[in-house]
Design an enzyme around this catalytic site. Structure first.
Site, PDB file in Angstrom:
ATOM      1  N   GLY A 208       0.839  -1.214   0.000  1.00  0.00           N
ATOM      2  CA  GLY A 208       0.000   0.000   0.000  1.00  0.00           C
ATOM      3  C   GLY A 208       0.857   1.239   0.000  1.00  0.00           C
ATOM      4  O   GLY A 208       2.058   1.189  -0.280  1.00  0.00           O
ATOM      5  N   ASN A 209       0.253   2.376   0.288  1.00  0.00           N
ATOM      6  CA  ASN A 209       1.020   3.620   0.419  1.00  0.00           C
ATOM      7  C   ASN A 209       0.377   4.494   1.485  1.00  0.00           C
ATOM      8  O   ASN A 209      -0.638   4.119   2.062  1.00  0.00           O
ATOM      9  CB  ASN A 209       1.136   4.328  -0.934  1.00  0.00           C
ATOM     10  CG  ASN A 209      -0.226   4.709  -1.489  1.00  0.00           C
ATOM     11  OD1 ASN A 209      -0.933   5.519  -0.909  1.00  0.00           O
ATOM     12  ND2 ASN A 209      -0.613   4.087  -2.604  1.00  0.00           N
ATOM     13  N   TYR A 210       0.966   5.647   1.730  1.00  0.00           N
ATOM     14  CA  TYR A 210       0.557   6.460   2.880  1.00  0.00           C
ATOM     15  C   TYR A 210      -0.587   7.431   2.605  1.00  0.00           C
ATOM     16  O   TYR A 210      -0.883   8.281   3.432  1.00  0.00           O
ATOM     17  CB  TYR A 210       1.757   7.257   3.398  1.00  0.00           C
ATOM     18  CG  TYR A 210       2.839   6.392   3.977  1.00  0.00           C
ATOM     19  CD1 TYR A 210       2.617   5.701   5.158  1.00  0.00           C
ATOM     20  CD2 TYR A 210       4.075   6.272   3.347  1.00  0.00           C
ATOM     21  CE1 TYR A 210       3.607   4.906   5.702  1.00  0.00           C
ATOM     22  CE2 TYR A 210       5.068   5.479   3.884  1.00  0.00           C
ATOM     23  CZ  TYR A 210       4.833   4.790   5.061  1.00  0.00           C
ATOM     24  OH  TYR A 210       5.801   4.005   5.598  1.00  0.00           O
ATOM     25  N   ALA A 277      -3.872   7.699  -4.892  1.00  0.00           N
ATOM     26  CA  ALA A 277      -2.511   7.183  -5.073  1.00  0.00           C
ATOM     27  C   ALA A 277      -2.664   5.686  -5.356  1.00  0.00           C
ATOM     28  O   ALA A 277      -2.756   4.873  -4.432  1.00  0.00           O
ATOM     29  CB  ALA A 277      -1.686   7.436  -3.824  1.00  0.00           C
TER      30      ALA A 277
END
Ligand code: PMT
Length: 398
Positions: A208-210, A277
């Site tokens: 995943g990402n932030y 994102a």
């Protein structure tokens, strides 16, 4: 300027109630039809006669008129009004509004309001700075209430600090600004993608990402304020914001799910804003059981490419306006221009991980907008709410 606008002006029990007389005059002079609703304690500060005379309407304060039994319908007021303003809004009323405590006509009207609501807080500085007041104001903002912030200055207690109600002229300007953009996008449908995507490795792990989803959610809220219908496709975020009827929120987890939903709604919209994102790659295999460590010294994951949602949909956009984001760490302008072209976008919003006020999770962002016509517009760092306004102003050419 406010001709034919119906406004409910709520007055609560604070010394700043005297300033609301001037606010009422300004609203009336601009052509608005104003119905004043007072809390019982507001009447200790300014008499209903003053507001009734200036508004040309009897003030509503109780649920019914005692001697005739005439019922005052808070529901009808909610249908009649284009905007409700509570000025001054005391700590007590703000607390009741935030928690749905409908023990007077004003808060009941608020709970029945179909129209947007604005508050102008006014209280002593200690009350203003109390965590419960801050929490309640935050709750109201999350619920979509517009807050006209109080000013620093001399307070009724003699103390000096934050808590002075904004001047009537400032509140009037906020009302005028509200109506200037209100309905600007009426009849338009907008798709917004927001947040991260999670690409499952096994039942307990993911790539995943932030991204927090804040930027995309602020865009959705601002579009709604301007009258648009919004399809908000959100990756896994912890935002529980409650939107009005005009926002349809669809929660997804992976890039493929986000793509499937976006593809379904894209033909119905006029504008698409890709703020998510999205993971560019996902594991080729999603293991059904948790991968065991056992004696493995190394573990390789084979990744395959995810669909590029922005590029794929913008390819055949057929007159739709498409806006992408570019989150960069280096060569920002150059990379953003490349994305603008390769994804066939009308605008790209560049934010750089190098700016401390920009990027993932922050409440602020710092952007440069680039268009396919060669325009380049840079903005200073602002809250994501203000950034959302700037982006929408630019793309609709205001
Ligand atoms: O959510 P926040 O914490 O508030 O943070 C906001 C943000 C930093 C996530 C946001 O401002 C932002 O920059 N979003 C895009 C991040 C990104 O993935 O940028 P990118 O340069 O990798 O992608 C370019 C564009 O293509 C983006 O519009 C992206 O949504 C889109 N894209 C990318 C890959 C993919 N597979 N599909 C896409 O649609």
């Amino acid at each position: 300027m406010l001709k034919d606008k119906h406004i409910v002006l709520g007055i609560t029990g604070g010394i700043a109630a005297y300033k609301s007389v001037i606010l009422l005059r300004l609203l009336k002079k601009a052509g608005a039809d104003v119905q004043v609703v007072m809390t019982p304690s507001a009447k200790e500060f300014v008499t209903p006669v003053t507001f009734a005379s200036l508004s040309g309407r009897p003030v509503v304060s109780e649920f019914f008129t005692a001697n005739t039994g005439e019922w005052h319908s808070h529901v009808d007021l909610g249908i009649w009004a284009d905007l409700m303003i509570v000025a001054p809004a005391t700590a007590s009323t703000i607390g009741k509004m935030a928690n749905g405590i409908a023990d007077n006509m004003l808060v009941t009207t608020y709970l029945s309001a179909k129209e947007p609501v604005m508050i102008a807080p006014a209280m002593d500085l200690d009350m203003m700075n109390h965590p419960s007041t801050e929490r309640n104001i935050q709750t109201l903002e999350n619920d979509g209430v517009i807050v006209v912030n109080p000013r620093e200055g001399e307070l009724a207690s003699g103390l000096v600090g934050k808590g002075r109600m904004a001047e009537p002229e400032e509140i009037f300007k906020a009302v005028s600004d509200f109506f200037a953009v209100y309905n600007q996008l009426k009849g338009k449908r907008v798709l917004v993608t927001a947040g991260p995507t999670y690409e499952n490795i096994d039942p307990v792990r993911f790539i995943g990402n932030y991204s927090s989803g804040k930027m995309g959610f602020e865009l959705a809220a601002e579009l709604e304020k301007r009258g648009a219908e919004v399809i908000l496709i959100a990756g896994p975020v912890s935002i529980s914001k409650k939107f009005g009827d005009k926002i349809k929120r669809i929660d997804v987890v992976s890039a493929v799910e986000m793509y499937e939903e976006a593809k379904k709604y894209f033909p119905e919209v006029d504008i698409a804003i890709f703020a998510a994102a999205v993971a560019d790659y996902r594991p080729e295999r999603h293991e059904e059981e948790k991968i065991k460590r056992e004696n493995k010294e190394e573990l390789s994951l084979r990744l395959v490419r995810n669909p590029d949602i922005a590029a794929s949909l913008s390819k055949d956009k057929d007159g739709r306006l498409t806006v992408g984001f570019a989150l960069e760490t280096d060569n920002g302008i150059e990379n953003a221009k490349r994305k603008l072209q390769s994804k066939n976008l009308d605008w790209v919003v560049l934010n750089s991980m190098r700016d401390k006020e920009a990027g993932f999770m922050k409440d602020t962002n710092k952007i440069t907008m680039l268009s396919n016509l060669g325009e380049e517009i840079s903005f200073p760092a602002k809250s994501k709410r203000e950034v959302a306004k700037d982006i929408i102003d630019v793309i609709i050419g205001k």
